[in-house]
Design an enzyme around this catalytic site. Structure first.
Site, mmCIF file in Angstrom:
data_model
loop_
_atom_site.group_PDB
_atom_site.id
_atom_site.type_symbol
_atom_site.label_atom_id
_atom_site.label_comp_id
_atom_site.label_asym_id
_atom_site.label_seq_id
_atom_site.Cartn_x
_atom_site.Cartn_y
_atom_site.Cartn_z
ATOM 1 N N GLU A 1 -6.078 6.779 -1.085
ATOM 2 C CA GLU A 1 -6.051 5.556 -0.277
ATOM 3 C C GLU A 1 -6.667 4.386 -1.033
ATOM 4 O OE1 GLU A 1 -4.417 5.177 2.510
ATOM 5 O OE2 GLU A 1 -3.850 7.279 2.461
ATOM 6 N N HIS B 1 1.825 4.421 -2.922
ATOM 7 C CA HIS B 1 1.809 5.883 -2.758
ATOM 8 C C HIS B 1 3.031 6.504 -3.454
ATOM 9 C CE1 HIS B 1 -1.680 6.454 -0.323
ATOM 10 N NE2 HIS B 1 -1.221 5.812 0.735
ATOM 11 N N HIS C 1 0.848 -1.208 0.000
ATOM 12 C CA HIS C 1 0.000 0.000 0.000
ATOM 13 C C HIS C 1 0.880 1.255 0.000
ATOM 14 C CE1 HIS C 1 -3.459 2.525 1.459
ATOM 15 N NE2 HIS C 1 -2.462 3.196 2.005
ATOM 16 N N GLU C 2 1.882 1.276 0.876
ATOM 17 C CA GLU C 2 2.757 2.438 0.971
ATOM 18 C C GLU C 2 3.651 2.572 -0.268
ATOM 19 O OE1 GLU C 2 2.261 4.642 3.099
ATOM 20 O OE2 GLU C 2 0.891 3.461 4.329
#
EC number: 3.4.24.-
Length: 320
Positions: free
Chosen positions: A207, A144, A140-141
């Site tokens: 997100e 980003h 997930h990070e």
């Protein structure tokens, strides 16, 4: 699907960025007219200097507030191995790896460019998640950084703050030109409120795309869903004083640490056997079951840095 989804994200980021700087430019023009000197160009340059300073100093502020300590491969071999594998899959340079010396279980990514990317986890998350859950959060990070949305967030988040500062300044103005100052103050307040809502919108949208990005990097949807579930409970049980210290940077976290207590009730509907994890079967069942979200939660989502957690898990069910 990956290319199309990333294109939509970038389009939304650009539209909101242009809208925010347009708001700022209007306020700048009003100020230049009010004072009768400097002109729009001079004030615009000043505004961009402030934004650039935020862009350059942002990483240092995050590091200091989160008490980040960068670790070597010898110090954290498991963490480095996961980050390196995900970076290869994402086709971006391996980010620096850090551990934040705070107990709140979470993770975050920041940096000025993709080459300057940093991925950090807190001490709390290392004690809470299993390897696959942790990998899904790191995915997930990594997304980003891959999408460069953390750079956009750093840039646009300062615009509402500038408008708010202008509004506060007009409250203490005096003299014959009070009426003109009042007009600027009202316009700045309106721009601040509108800008803040736009920043929150971007924060929520990114997100969803980061969740999807984690799945695209090969992480299991139910493992990310289970990790999110555990992070909500972990945030709700976290030390309140520690939460206050990092609340200003909560947009960088995986979940809204301030709203965790309110999200627990709605999340229980997903954990059928109440064992504290979301299994592959439980996530699959949600795919064909309407998610129940309270009215209060729907309203609060508009003012949150993150999407409603039940909606996020529902979206992961659709990706599974």
């Amino acid at each position: 699907m990956k290319g199309a989804s990333t294109w939509k994200l970038k389009l939304r980021l650009w539209i909101v960025t242009v809208a925010l700087f347009a708001l700022l430019y209007v306020i700048v023009m009003l100020i230049s007219s009010y004072f009768g000197f400097g002109g729009p160009l001079a004030f615009t340059v000043l505004a961009f200097i402030i934004v650039f300073a935020q862009y350059m100093l942002g990483p240092k502020i995050v590091e200091s507030t989160m008490r980040v300590n960068y670790v070597s491969e010898a110090e954290a071999p498991r963490l480095h191995a996961m980050v390196e594998d995900l970076a290869i899959k994402a086709n971006i340079p391996k980010p620096r790896v850090g551990i934040a010396e705070i107990g709140i279980p979470n993770a975050f990514a920041f940096g000025k460019t993709k080459k300057d990317g940093r991925i950090c986890v807190t001490r709390g998350i290392l004690k809470l998640l299993d390897d696959e859950e942790l990998e899904a959060v790191l995915g997930h990070e990594m997304s980003h950084i891959r999408h460069s949305d953390m750079i956009v967030m750093t840039l646009i988040s300062v615009v509402p703050l500038i408008c708010y500062y202008i509004f506060i300044s007009t409250l203490f103005s005096s003299g014959e030109r009070n009426s003109g100052g009042a007009i600027i103050g009202i316009a700045a307040l309106g721009a601040y409120l509108a800008g803040q809502l736009l920043v929150l919108f971007v924060s929520r949208v990114r997100e969803y795309y980061a969740d999807q990005g984690s799945v695209e990097l090969g992480c299991k949807p139910h493992k990310l869903a289970s990790a999110l579930y555990k992070l909500v409970y972990g945030s709700a049980a976290a030390n309140k004083d520690e939460l206050k210290k990092v609340e200003g940077l909560k947009a960088f976290f995986v979940n809204d640490v301030s709203d965790a207590s309110n999200e627990i009730k709605d999340l229980r509907q997903i954990d059928v056997n109440l064992d504290g994890v979301i299994t592959e079967d439980e996530l699959a069942e949600l795919k064909y079951t309407p998610a129940k979200i309270g009215t209060g939660a729907k309203v609060m989502e508009i003012l949150s840095t993150h999407p409603n957690m039940v909606k996020r898990v529902k979206r992961l069910a659709e990706l599974s």
